[in-house]
Design a protein around this motif. Structure first.
Motif, PDB file in Angstrom:
ATOM      1  N   VAL A  93       0.842  -1.198   0.000  1.00 42.56           N
ATOM      2  CA  VAL A  93       0.000   0.000   0.000  1.00 42.56           C
ATOM      3  C   VAL A  93       0.877   1.247   0.000  1.00 42.56           C
ATOM      4  CG1 VAL A  93      -1.720   1.316   1.304  1.00 42.56           C
ATOM      5  CG2 VAL A  93      -1.903  -1.174   1.140  1.00 42.56           C
ATOM      6  N   ILE A  94       0.515   2.206  -0.846  1.00 44.10           N
ATOM      7  CA  ILE A  94       1.245   3.475  -0.893  1.00 44.10           C
ATOM      8  C   ILE A  94       0.809   4.349   0.279  1.00 44.10           C
ATOM      9  CG2 ILE A  94       1.611   5.610  -2.198  1.00 44.10           C
ATOM     10  CD1 ILE A  94       1.234   4.027  -4.756  1.00 44.10           C
ATOM     11  N   GLY A  95       1.797   4.794   1.054  1.00 38.98           N
ATOM     12  CA  GLY A  95       1.537   5.711   2.151  1.00 38.98           C
ATOM     13  C   GLY A  95       2.226   7.040   1.907  1.00 38.98           C
ATOM     14  N   HIS A  96       1.490   8.118   2.016  1.00 36.40           N
ATOM     15  CA  HIS A  96       2.057   9.455   1.791  1.00 36.40           C
ATOM     16  C   HIS A  96       2.484  10.045   3.130  1.00 36.40           C
ATOM     17  CE1 HIS A  96       1.544  13.818   0.218  1.00 36.40           C
ATOM     18  NE2 HIS A  96       2.786  13.384   0.042  1.00 36.40           N
ATOM     19  N   VAL A  97       3.784  10.331   3.250  1.00 38.03           N
ATOM     20  CA  VAL A  97       4.341  10.930   4.475  1.00 38.03           C
ATOM     21  C   VAL A  97       5.011  12.246   4.081  1.00 38.03           C
ATOM     22  CG1 VAL A  97       4.572   8.856   5.882  1.00 38.03           C
ATOM     23  CG2 VAL A  97       6.303   9.341   4.169  1.00 38.03           C
ATOM     24  N   ARG A 101      11.564  12.770   4.795  1.00 34.53           N
ATOM     25  CA  ARG A 101      12.527  12.951   3.706  1.00 34.53           C
ATOM     26  C   ARG A 101      12.962  11.594   3.171  1.00 34.53           C
ATOM     27  NH1 ARG A 101      16.701  17.804   5.580  1.00 34.53           N
ATOM     28  NH2 ARG A 101      15.115  19.437   5.848  1.00 34.53           N
ATOM     29  N   GLY A 102      13.412  11.601   1.941  1.00 33.72           N
ATOM     30  CA  GLY A 102      13.941  10.364   1.375  1.00 33.72           C
ATOM     31  C   GLY A 102      13.324   9.932   0.069  1.00 33.72           C
ATOM     32  N   GLY A 103      12.385  10.700  -0.470  1.00 32.81           N
ATOM     33  CA  GLY A 103      11.803  10.333  -1.764  1.00 32.81           C
ATOM     34  C   GLY A 103      10.743   9.260  -1.613  1.00 32.81           C
ATOM     35  N   ALA A 104      11.097   8.031  -1.948  1.00 36.21           N
ATOM     36  CA  ALA A 104      10.174   6.901  -1.796  1.00 36.21           C
ATOM     37  C   ALA A 104      10.989   5.654  -1.489  1.00 36.21           C
ATOM     38  CB  ALA A 104       9.347   6.711  -3.062  1.00 36.21           C
ATOM     39  N   TRP A 105      10.451   4.811  -0.613  1.00 32.20           N
ATOM     40  CA  TRP A 105      11.137   3.589  -0.244  1.00 32.20           C
ATOM     41  C   TRP A 105      10.114   2.569   0.228  1.00 32.20           C
ATOM     42  CZ3 TRP A 105      10.821   7.933   2.633  1.00 32.20           C
ATOM     43  CH2 TRP A 105      10.349   7.816   3.950  1.00 32.20           C
ATOM     44  N   ILE A 106      10.556   1.314   0.310  1.00 33.02           N
ATOM     45  CA  ILE A 106       9.681   0.225   0.733  1.00 33.02           C
ATOM     46  C   ILE A 106      10.034  -0.152   2.164  1.00 33.02           C
ATOM     47  CG2 ILE A 106       9.073  -2.201   0.332  1.00 33.02           C
ATOM     48  CD1 ILE A 106       9.496  -1.664  -2.653  1.00 33.02           C
ATOM     49  N   THR A 114       7.505  10.665   0.257  1.00 30.02           N
ATOM     50  CA  THR A 114       7.563  11.986   0.876  1.00 30.02           C
ATOM     51  C   THR A 114       7.206  13.069  -0.144  1.00 30.02           C
ATOM     52  OG1 THR A 114       9.885  12.368   0.294  1.00 30.02           O
ATOM     53  CG2 THR A 114       9.452  11.138   2.307  1.00 30.02           C
ATOM     54  N   GLY A 115       7.148  14.309   0.348  1.00 32.92           N
ATOM     55  CA  GLY A 115       6.985  15.453  -0.543  1.00 32.92           C
ATOM     56  C   GLY A 115       5.543  15.778  -0.882  1.00 32.92           C
ATOM     57  N   VAL A 124       7.132   7.155  -6.796  1.00 31.41           N
ATOM     58  CA  VAL A 124       6.862   5.718  -6.716  1.00 31.41           C
ATOM     59  C   VAL A 124       7.459   5.011  -7.934  1.00 31.41           C
ATOM     60  CG1 VAL A 124       5.078   3.942  -6.720  1.00 31.41           C
ATOM     61  CG2 VAL A 124       4.797   5.977  -5.300  1.00 31.41           C
ATOM     62  N   THR A 125       7.263   5.596  -9.103  1.00 28.04           N
ATOM     63  CA  THR A 125       7.830   5.009 -10.326  1.00 28.04           C
ATOM     64  C   THR A 125       9.341   4.910 -10.229  1.00 28.04           C
ATOM     65  OG1 THR A 125       6.017   5.912 -11.660  1.00 28.04           O
ATOM     66  CG2 THR A 125       7.995   5.236 -12.828  1.00 28.04           C
TER      67      THR A 125
END
Length: 235
Positions: A93-97, A101-106, A114-115, A124-125
């Protein structure tokens, strides 16, 4: 020569405005149409001297076929907060925080991003492409070593018609969406393309080598036949 991408346009197909992309190719002998699942539209391939008008005429002549195929496409899975995106075949599931910081990670079965919201889909891509690059490159190196082969390089692409390819110079390329497929599917596609480093055909020797590199040919091919269209609708 690589195909030349031309600017797309919106075209009515049985009353519904549809994105139509054009590609000019020196290899094309005739105008062709195909459905582009990732874009949810139509791709018209033109020989070098063919006009857009001729391509659109072919589309008009096959408008019913195109409308039927477009209607049959699986629903697109867009990257948005709360969407469940498969990674190695397992929903995350995609969670928006936004404050992190950090872009996107699993992390812990989630894809954290983030952002600002407008950057979420791209991040995400990029995260999935990076994971695909790391994972599929390592898998290709392992299989190539097992067969005493060595790819020139491994590239991750946003391909629409092939899950993987092997160029004559030894470059392997894979669709980034493979990272969304189960591991046994990834294993088969990487083995298939690695085998092409030795056999640039689909003859008996090629298949024999492929089957020494993976035990998953049958089930992976079946999975892609059943689920490949949905995989292309991710992102």
């Amino acid at each position: 020569m690589s195909p030349e991408e031309l600017s797309p346009e919106l075209v009515p197909v049985q009353g519904a405005l549809t994105a139509v992309a054009f590609r000019r190719s020196a290899r094309a002998k005739r105008i062709s149409l195909r459905i582009d699942p990732a874009a949810g539209g139509i791709l018209i391939t033109l020989p070098m001297r063919a006009s857009r008008r001729a391509g659109l005429a072919l589309l008009q002549a096959h408008e019913g076929w195109a409308a039927e195929k477009l209607a049959a496409l699986p629903q697109a899975l867009r990257f948005s907060p709360g969407a469940a995106v498969p990674v190695h075949g397992v929903p995350h599931v995609i969670g928006h925080v936004p404050g992190a910081r950090g872009g996107a990670w699993i992390e812990d079965g989630r894809i954290l991003v983030t952002g600002e919201p407008e950057f979420l889909a791209r991040r995400v891509t990029d995260c999935l492409k990076g994971l695909a690059r790391q994972h599929l490159t390592a898998m290709a190196a392992e299989k190539a070593q097992a067969a005493a082969l060595k790819p020139k390089t491994v590239r991750i692409k946003d391909t629409r018609t092939r899950w993987g390819s092997c160029a004559p110079d030894g470059t392997l390329a894979f669709c980034w969406r493979l990272i969304c497929a189960p591991g046994f599917v990834q294993d088969y596609v990487v083995a298939h393309e690695t085998a092409h480093l030795r056999h640039m055909n689909h003859g008996p020797h090629f298949w024999a080598l492929t089957e020494t590199l993976t035990p998953h040919r049958g089930e992976a091919s079946e999975w892609l036949t059943l689920n490949g269209m949905e995989l292309l609708r991710i992102g």
